[in-house]
Design an enzyme around this catalytic site. Structure first.
Site, PDB file in Angstrom:
ATOM      1  CB  ILE A  90      -0.950   0.004   1.204  1.00  0.00           C
ATOM      2  CG1 ILE A  90      -1.946  -1.149   1.072  1.00  0.00           C
ATOM      3  CG2 ILE A  90      -1.693   1.328   1.326  1.00  0.00           C
ATOM      4  CD1 ILE A  90      -2.819  -1.070  -0.147  1.00  0.00           C
ATOM      5  CB  SER A 115      -1.725   3.029  -5.943  1.00  0.00           C
ATOM      6  OG  SER A 115      -2.017   1.678  -6.197  1.00  0.00           O
ATOM      7  CB  THR A 116      -4.605   7.717  -3.401  1.00  0.00           C
ATOM      8  OG1 THR A 116      -4.732   6.888  -2.239  1.00  0.00           O
ATOM      9  CG2 THR A 116      -5.879   7.638  -4.214  1.00  0.00           C
ATOM     10  CB  CYS A 117      -0.069   5.513  -1.119  1.00  0.00           C
ATOM     11  SG  CYS A 117       0.164   4.000  -2.070  1.00  0.00           S
ATOM     12  CB  VAL A 118       2.636   5.703  -5.454  1.00  0.00           C
ATOM     13  CG1 VAL A 118       3.427   5.150  -4.295  1.00  0.00           C
ATOM     14  CG2 VAL A 118       1.676   4.655  -6.006  1.00  0.00           C
TER      15      VAL A 118
END
Length: 935
Positions: free
Chosen positions: A618, A901-904
């Site tokens: 994640i 994938s908002t984290c990246v």
């Protein structure tokens, strides 16, 4: 040696040479003898003198006995006319030796002769006798004996009447009336112009006191007022003018004579706001009445007609603003209600061609305009500001703001410290208020004039101050931390209130020899009026300060390894690792990070677990953007915590609470927002405008203004403005008192008094303004200060208040949540990285075409889908970390939806190769609100 008892007694006999008396002994003995003889002579002379005075006293008693004076008065011919010369000849001696009734009889018998006596002897003796009186027994008879045509008025007032007023214990009504009639007669013979001031000035400059130092002064002042004997005809010192003004107000309260009004205005012209002393509490009521009567209107008319200098109105406002008077608001309301007057003062000030012309001789008009506009913006609604009949129209506000901006910039950038105007601080307060209002309404910075507030001085704009900012920030941080950990303590509040300017003064003294004056002055501009510096420069300074702080802590990418002690328990490279449950994100985050202090600024590595176990891949091992945005979403929006309330505009602000657990969570949410700012992570949260202003107002004790109520409760704001326009009868019909009902968990509804005893004080036309301001103060400040202070304490633990206060509320919102409500597709495309795609691939070409055809709202949804925030980064997509990416998700299953994938900041896009299909799938994904869970 034999004695008669037969005993012997030894006697020592000195057979040696007897010592000779020295010369010094002879001199000392002679001096002693001379001193003794001199003392004997003094005692003898004193005895002779005492005997002489006793004999003189006995002779005078005999001479001034009633029998002797009668023989002396009658003479050999028995004619009593010679008695008229007794008092002129002997004066005070006659008073001292005759019984009071006999002395009084002389005054009565010969007063008609005394009134026409050919020289000033009678007047001089009356003055001598009057000054030693402590009662009014002889007052009338003495006044009737004065020859007014021969009177030395100043001598009589200063040496006779003044001592009498100070020492007399009581005075009767008849005596007081006779004294005033006598003074009227004196006034008719007194050349005011020739003497340069009121002949009664010594009396009206005596202060009243609570303990009655001068018992008859109160009665005398009121009588002087009724008999129109008060006249300020000459210059007064600022110190005496304060007392004279107080006495005039005291008289005016009892007899509202127009001539007293004129004298008060005359007195105001001699008073200095800078040296004005505290008024005696005896006068409070009288001075307050001056601001509740027709006097204000007369003063306005007099200034408008140029009969009275505008400086008098400035002093009048200065008096009204004193804490013990507290009538400034009511006075400014009356001034603003007089629209012709407001138009007059602003047209006068805007008619000057330069700032130098204003500061050189028209500073009084400038000061009045500053106070009027400041108060107007405090009360005026947005609708009133833009109305055609606005008291201060938008063009006037804009033009005056331009003048203010020039004045403040010139004072800070070009004027030596010791030569700066006393109006600099009030001008900065006002221009900050205008800027704050304009940042929301854009009446100054309208389309085509977006850079209205920015300085155009090239030398100023090119001046670099990064090193100086770093040193200043270090001193500020140390002083801020030394003030204490709790923002609610009186010590910390007092320390923070002027901390920025105090540190600036310290650094100015320290740097005066080693740094350029230009750098010092630009730093002061940044601290006091940061909006003079372009927004991009301030953002650059903000991120520079963060970078310098990371270097200080050793957590930047280029910094040396951080000490093991500071980040003990972290993974290699200073990364703090923890496990967070998806079901308890906020609680787990608080447990892991709430107590670690500055360590929270370091890199974080978060492993999420859900109901199925650990989640893989994640956060990718980098800074945990997903963690920060997830904690933000839960803390701000989850109803199970209820930390924030929502306004009618769907903007958030802290819930008023006394619950310690809730306050702790609010403080942690402040840390989360600070960490997002520190790591350049945008979050999708809309904070209320008034709440953002509070976060920027720690040095102002988190206080809001009345117009901020519109952001909190627009319906209440409209109702209160309607209340201000009601008549006295309409207000009375509402039966309002100075109370407010509010919800405060966990106690539920409660009723609080807005002022002491408020439940028994009804709202009237006279106090409605106070009620409105007090209610707004309660809703915005009193009920919310504790919650706001805890949130701010968490935020300021990561981001120093100094850094934030460079920005307006709107700009802070942009730092937290991103830029405009639309997306610059060209900027996004220029800063996109591809994985498995090239810019020429059909799916990528279709993607950019579709984004260009979307509405602004849909484009924002797309950006939120990929980055978790519906707005572009503040400095464009080039500043997004990591860069926006599009990865080829393959062609094996074209029924799949695009995922992210908002984290990246990564869009995983199947290679559809068909524009219509791509549009359908993309719109479904961004409107569903899902991201990685669709993978």
């Amino acid at each position: 040696m034999l004695n008669f008892g037969g005993q012997t007694k030894r006697r020592n006999i000195n057979l040696g040479n007897k010592s000779k008396t020295s010369k010094r002994d002879v001199i000392v003995r002679a001096e002693r003898d001379r001193a003794r003889r001199a003392e004997e002579r003094r005692e003898f002379d004193a005895a002779v003198l005492i005997q002489r005075y006793i004999r003189r006293r006995l002779c005078q008693q005999h001479f001034f006995s009633e029998d002797s004076l009668r023989r002396l008065t009658l003479g050999e011919d028995g004619n009593e006319s010679r008695g008229v010369h007794l008092f002129p000849a002997f004066g005070l001696k006659l008073y001292n030796f005759l019984p009071r009734h006999s002395f009084k009889q002389i005054l009565v018998d010969y007063q008609s002769h005394f009134r026409t006596y050919p020289n000033a002897l009678v007047n001089s003796h009356i003055t001598d006798v009057l000054k030693i009186q402590d009662n009014d027994e002889l007052l009338i008879d003495m006044l009737k004996a004065v020859n007014v045509s021969q009177l030395n008025t100043s001598q009589f007032i200063n040496e006779g009447l003044m001592p009498f007023v100070k020492s007399c214990k009581a005075i009767g009504d008849d005596e007081l009336q006779e004294l005033c009639k006598f003074l009227q007669l004196v006034k008719s013979h007194y050349d005011v112009a020739g003497n340069g001031s009121s002949f009664l000035y010594p009396i009206i400059s005596l202060p009243l006191s609570k303990d009655g130092t001068y018992p008859i002064l109160e009665q005398l002042l009121l009588s002087l007022g009724w008999y129109k004997l008060i006249d300020i005809a000459g210059p007064l010192t600022p110190q005496s003018a304060d007392v004279v003004f107080s006495n005039l107000c005291y008289v005016y309260e009892a007899c509202e004579e127009s001539y007293i009004q004129q004298n008060i205005m005359q007195c105001l012209s001699f008073m200095s706001p800078g040296s004005m002393s505290m008024f005696n509490e005896v006068y409070f009521g009288a001075i307050q009445k001056l601001f509740q009567s027709s006097f204000t209107q007369r003063l306005i008319d007099s200034v408008s007609q140029q009969e009275t200098p505008v400086s008098v109105l400035g002093t009048y406002l200065a008096v009204s603003s004193l804490d013990e008077i507290g009538e400034k608001n009511n006075t400014l309301v009356l001034l603003l209600m007089n629209k012709p007057f407001v138009e007059m003062v602003f047209s006068r000030i805007l008619g000057f061609s330069s700032i130098e012309e204003i500061t050189g001789g028209n500073v009084d008009f400038f000061e009045i305009c500053i106070q009027l506009l400041n108060f107007y913006l405090t009360l005026a609604t947005d609708a009133e500001i833009f109305a055609d009949n606005s008291t201060v129209p938008i063009p006037t506000i804009t033009s005056f703001s331009e003048m203010l901006k020039q004045f403040v910039f010139q004072e800070l950038w070009s004027t030596p410290l010791e030569l700066r105007s006393r109006l600099l601080d009030p001008a900065i307060d006002l221009i900050t208020r205008v800027y704050t209002r304009d940042s929301r309404l854009h009446f100054c910075s309208a389309a085509g004039n977006e850079t209205f507030w920015e300085s155009r001085d090239e030398r100023f704009l090119k001046c670099a101050i990064y090193k100086m900012i770093d040193e200043y920030d270090g001193s500020y941080r140390a002083a801020y931390d030394a003030a204490g950990a709790d923002p609610l303590t009186a010590t910390r509040i007092a320390a923070q209130q002027h901390l920025k300017t105090e540190i600036l003064a310290e650094k100015r003294a320290e740097w005066s020899r080693t740094n350029g004056q230009g750098q010092l002055r630009k730093l002061e501009v940044l601290v006091r009026v940061p909006f003079f510096i372009p927004f991009d420069q301030r953002v650059e300074i903000f991120y520079t300060l963060i970078a310098l702080d990371k270097d200080r802590l050793g957590i930047s990418g280029d910094a040396p390894a951080v000490s093991a002690n500071m980040f003990m328990g972290m993974n290699g490279g200073g990364v703090r690792s923890t496990t967070i449950s998806r079901e308890h994100i906020l609680e787990d985050a608080m447990g892991a990070y709430d107590s670690i202090g500055e360590k929270f600024k370091s890199k974080l590595s978060v492993n999420f677990v859900n109901e199925f176990g650990p989640e893989e891949g994640i956060d990718g091992g980098g800074v945990t953007k997903e963690f920060l945005t997830s904690v933000s979403d839960e803390g701000f929006k989850d109803a199970k915590y209820g930390l924030f309330r929502e306004t009618a505009q769907h903007e958030l602000y802290p819930r008023a609470t006394r619950d310690r657990a809730a306050l702790a969570r609010l403080e942690f949410m402040g840390k989360i927002v600070g960490k997002c700012l520190y790591d350049h992570v945008l979050i999708d949260v809309a904070l209320a405008d008034f709440f953002l202003k509070k976060l920027l107002g720690a040095s102002r004790l988190f206080r809001s203004t009345f117009d901020d109520l519109q952001s909190l409760d627009s319906a209440l704001y409209a109702s209160l403005n309607k209340l201000l326009g009601m008549s006295g009868k309409e207000i009375a019909a509402l039966e309002l008192t100075f109370e407010a009902t509010d919800v405060l968990d966990p106690t539920g509804l409660r009723t609080v008094e807005l002022i002491p005893g408020g439940r028994n004080i009804h709202v009237t036309r006279h106090n409605v303004l106070q009620y409105v301001l007090k209610l707004a103060e309660y809703k915005l400040d009193r009920s919310l200060t504790e919650a706001v202070a805890h949130f701010h304490r968490g935020l300021s633990g990561i981001i120093a208040p100094l850094w934030l206060e460079m920005f307006s509320a709107r700009e802070l919102e942009m730092l937290i949540s991103g830029g405009t409500r639309d997306v610059d597709i060209a900027d996004l495309r220029k800063n996109t990285e591809y994985g498995g795609y090239t810019d020429a691939d059909a799916t990528i070409v279709y993607l950019w075409e579709i984004l260009g055809e979307m509405s602004a709202e849909e484009r924002c949804k797309f950006v939120k889908f990929v980055t978790s925030v519906p707005q572009a980064p503040l400095r464009g997509f080039g500043s997004l970390e990591p860069r926006f990416g599009v990865r080829n998700a393959g062609r094996e299953d074209l029924t799949r939806l695009p995922t992210a994938s908002t984290c990246v900041n990564l869009l995983k896009l199947p290679d559809y190769g068909d524009k219509a299909l791509l549009r359908e799938k993309l719109l479904y994904s961004i409107n569903s609100g899902a991201r990685f869970d669709l993978s």
